[in-house]
Write an enzyme that holds these catalytic residues in place. Sequence first.
Site, PDB file in Angstrom:
ATOM      1  N   GLY A  87     146.355  61.627 -23.361  1.00  0.00           N
ATOM      2  CA  GLY A  87     146.528  63.089 -23.935  1.00  0.00           C
ATOM      3  C   GLY A  87     145.407  63.807 -23.935  1.00  0.00           C
ATOM      4  O   GLY A  87     145.546  65.266 -24.024  1.00  0.00           O
ATOM      5  N   ARG A  88     144.312  63.371 -23.505  1.00  0.00           N
ATOM      6  CA  ARG A  88     142.962  64.312 -23.362  1.00  0.00           C
ATOM      7  C   ARG A  88     141.984  63.802 -22.130  1.00  0.00           C
ATOM      8  O   ARG A  88     140.990  63.971 -22.103  1.00  0.00           O
ATOM      9  CB  ARG A  88     142.131  64.570 -24.550  1.00  0.00           C
ATOM     10  CG  ARG A  88     141.822  63.114 -25.324  1.00  0.00           C
ATOM     11  CD  ARG A  88     141.016  63.659 -26.718  1.00  0.00           C
ATOM     12  NE  ARG A  88     140.365  62.337 -27.247  1.00  0.00           N
ATOM     13  CZ  ARG A  88     139.255  62.334 -27.946  1.00  0.00           C
ATOM     14  NH1 ARG A  88     138.433  63.395 -28.059  1.00  0.00           N
ATOM     15  NH2 ARG A  88     138.941  61.254 -28.358  1.00  0.00           N
ATOM     16  N   ASP A 120     145.248  69.454 -28.327  1.00  0.00           N
ATOM     17  CA  ASP A 120     144.985  70.264 -27.590  1.00  0.00           C
ATOM     18  C   ASP A 120     144.057  69.682 -26.259  1.00  0.00           C
ATOM     19  O   ASP A 120     143.950  70.391 -25.209  1.00  0.00           O
ATOM     20  CB  ASP A 120     144.108  71.283 -28.270  1.00  0.00           C
ATOM     21  CG  ASP A 120     142.633  70.603 -28.932  1.00  0.00           C
ATOM     22  OD1 ASP A 120     142.574  69.344 -28.472  1.00  0.00           O
ATOM     23  OD2 ASP A 120     141.972  71.161 -29.656  1.00  0.00           O
ATOM     24  N   ARG A 171     133.607  59.111 -18.125  1.00  0.00           N
ATOM     25  CA  ARG A 171     133.638  57.511 -18.416  1.00  0.00           C
ATOM     26  C   ARG A 171     133.849  56.837 -17.142  1.00  0.00           C
ATOM     27  O   ARG A 171     134.702  57.223 -16.356  1.00  0.00           O
ATOM     28  CB  ARG A 171     134.570  57.324 -19.738  1.00  0.00           C
ATOM     29  CG  ARG A 171     134.701  55.750 -19.835  1.00  0.00           C
ATOM     30  CD  ARG A 171     135.473  55.597 -21.121  1.00  0.00           C
ATOM     31  NE  ARG A 171     137.108  55.814 -21.088  1.00  0.00           N
ATOM     32  CZ  ARG A 171     137.672  55.769 -22.003  1.00  0.00           C
ATOM     33  NH1 ARG A 171     137.354  55.433 -23.090  1.00  0.00           N
ATOM     34  NH2 ARG A 171     139.116  56.057 -21.932  1.00  0.00           N
ATOM     35  N   ASP A 247     146.791  50.055 -27.315  1.00  0.00           N
ATOM     36  CA  ASP A 247     146.482  50.865 -26.346  1.00  0.00           C
ATOM     37  C   ASP A 247     145.108  51.227 -26.366  1.00  0.00           C
ATOM     38  O   ASP A 247     144.640  51.931 -25.351  1.00  0.00           O
ATOM     39  CB  ASP A 247     147.311  52.392 -26.762  1.00  0.00           C
ATOM     40  CG  ASP A 247     146.761  52.621 -28.342  1.00  0.00           C
ATOM     41  OD1 ASP A 247     147.246  52.094 -28.932  1.00  0.00           O
ATOM     42  OD2 ASP A 247     146.214  53.780 -27.795  1.00  0.00           O
ATOM     43  N   ASN A 248     144.178  50.419 -26.968  1.00  0.00           N
ATOM     44  CA  ASN A 248     142.586  50.561 -26.855  1.00  0.00           C
ATOM     45  C   ASN A 248     141.995  49.216 -26.455  1.00  0.00           C
ATOM     46  O   ASN A 248     140.897  49.114 -26.544  1.00  0.00           O
ATOM     47  CB  ASN A 248     142.181  50.996 -28.160  1.00  0.00           C
ATOM     48  CG  ASN A 248     142.458  52.513 -28.789  1.00  0.00           C
ATOM     49  OD1 ASN A 248     142.873  53.181 -27.903  1.00  0.00           O
ATOM     50  ND2 ASN A 248     142.539  52.666 -30.086  1.00  0.00           N
TER      51      ASN A 248
END
Length: 485
Positions: A87-88, A120, A171, A247-248
């Site tokens: 999402g970001r 956002d 990253r 998801d992590n």
Amino acid sequence: MFQFDTSYARLPHPFYTRVSPAQVPKPELITFNSDLARQLGAQDTNQSDTQLAEIFSGQRLLPGSEPIAMAYAGHQFGNFVPQLGDGRALLLGEVVGPAGHRFDIQLKGSGRTPFSRNGDGKAPLGPVLREYIVSEALHHLGMPTTRSLAAVKTGETVRRETPLPGAILTRVASSHIRIGTFEYFAFKQDVDNLKRLTEYSIQRHYPEIQNDPQADLHFFRNVGQTQVELVTGWMALGFIHGVMNTDNMSIAGESIDFGPCAFMDQFRFDQVFSSIDQFGRYNYSNQAQITLWNLSRFGNCLLLLHQDISEDELRKWNQELEALQDLFEHRHTIKMLEKLGIFDYERPNDRELIQKWLRYLEAEHLDYTLSFRALAPLVDQEAGWGAFKKTEAFQEFYNLWQERLHQQDLEVTAIQERMNQVNPVFIPRNHKIEEVIEAGRRGDFSPFHEMNEVLQTPFHEQEGRSSYRAAPRPEEMVQATFCGT
């Protein structure tokens, strides 16, 4: 600088969406990890700070870059969400390092994607600095982890509870494939793409098993073993990830997605830092159970590839999960024993010895990291009890500990040296990270650079750096950490 070769972008469209990074008004370089860039095989690293800021804010794409937002699902605090995704974040591309290993290079905070939901897609400065510090610290502490290549201010304001300066992190990961990536296709009953994902993941991360007739089962075992090794390492360091959603959790066994993570100061079995973990699902001690729970979700996904599985075969999969539980307890015990100066093998009463020590730390509100470091001189019985409070609990632990130390054939100095190789002096203290973030918001990044320098050699005393070693005063203690979304 890098020549990208993005194999993930050659998978079918359901795996990702192509997205361009958002334009930002004034990219400004905070830091560039040139050592990591060289390890990745970067050519021509002599760009100016302005050029680096443009590259690592996504304003200028390098040759071969095909930015994509990856699709995945996930169990968040135990509740399944069928579509999450980047999402970001945007995967800029993959590079193949000098040793032949493939790495993802990803921007975090680069703007909205189709997976942003109501977000956002931006990142405030604070979480960018926190992830840079913690991920690089974990690397220098010897932990498998994603790493940080660059941090850039964007020159824009990000609105959360209050207006905050915006930033972008670059990253590096062995890949960004998660347990949640498998859940994404499993939920859709998309067996074809689930099979593609499994074959791709095996080829990329565990190529030695790709021709094995039981490759899927062995893939599950390998992922499980890397997860066990990772989380037992976290716990030995007193690290709390904070959001161990599926998801992590990376199938490569790397620490990933640093939101409300933290290293403990005072030891508590049920320590929680995350402001959103209201029921302590991801507290320090529960990280063991959650690892196995996540792996069971992963196994369920892989079993969809074997819909006609026999009871005997299913029993094998369940036995693998049970073996991982045993492995977790064993590896955690071994790592904790090493911190106590015991380096031979696990004996029947060792787990009780570890528990006595930890219960003492909790009862006396002692600092986890400093207490292990202070224990090394006490290997020599002539040193007495040092600074430790002379309680009945400590006396009981001390006597059992000394007895156990003498069961191995090692000299006192050898034990002390090896203890100091696994028990750090310096960790990324929460209150020091907060100081770095506050200074950064004022435009002063000298504390950020100094803290990263200190954490590059965490096992050695450093003259003039005692403030990074010290536990926080009561008024400095950080009680909660926050996700950056």
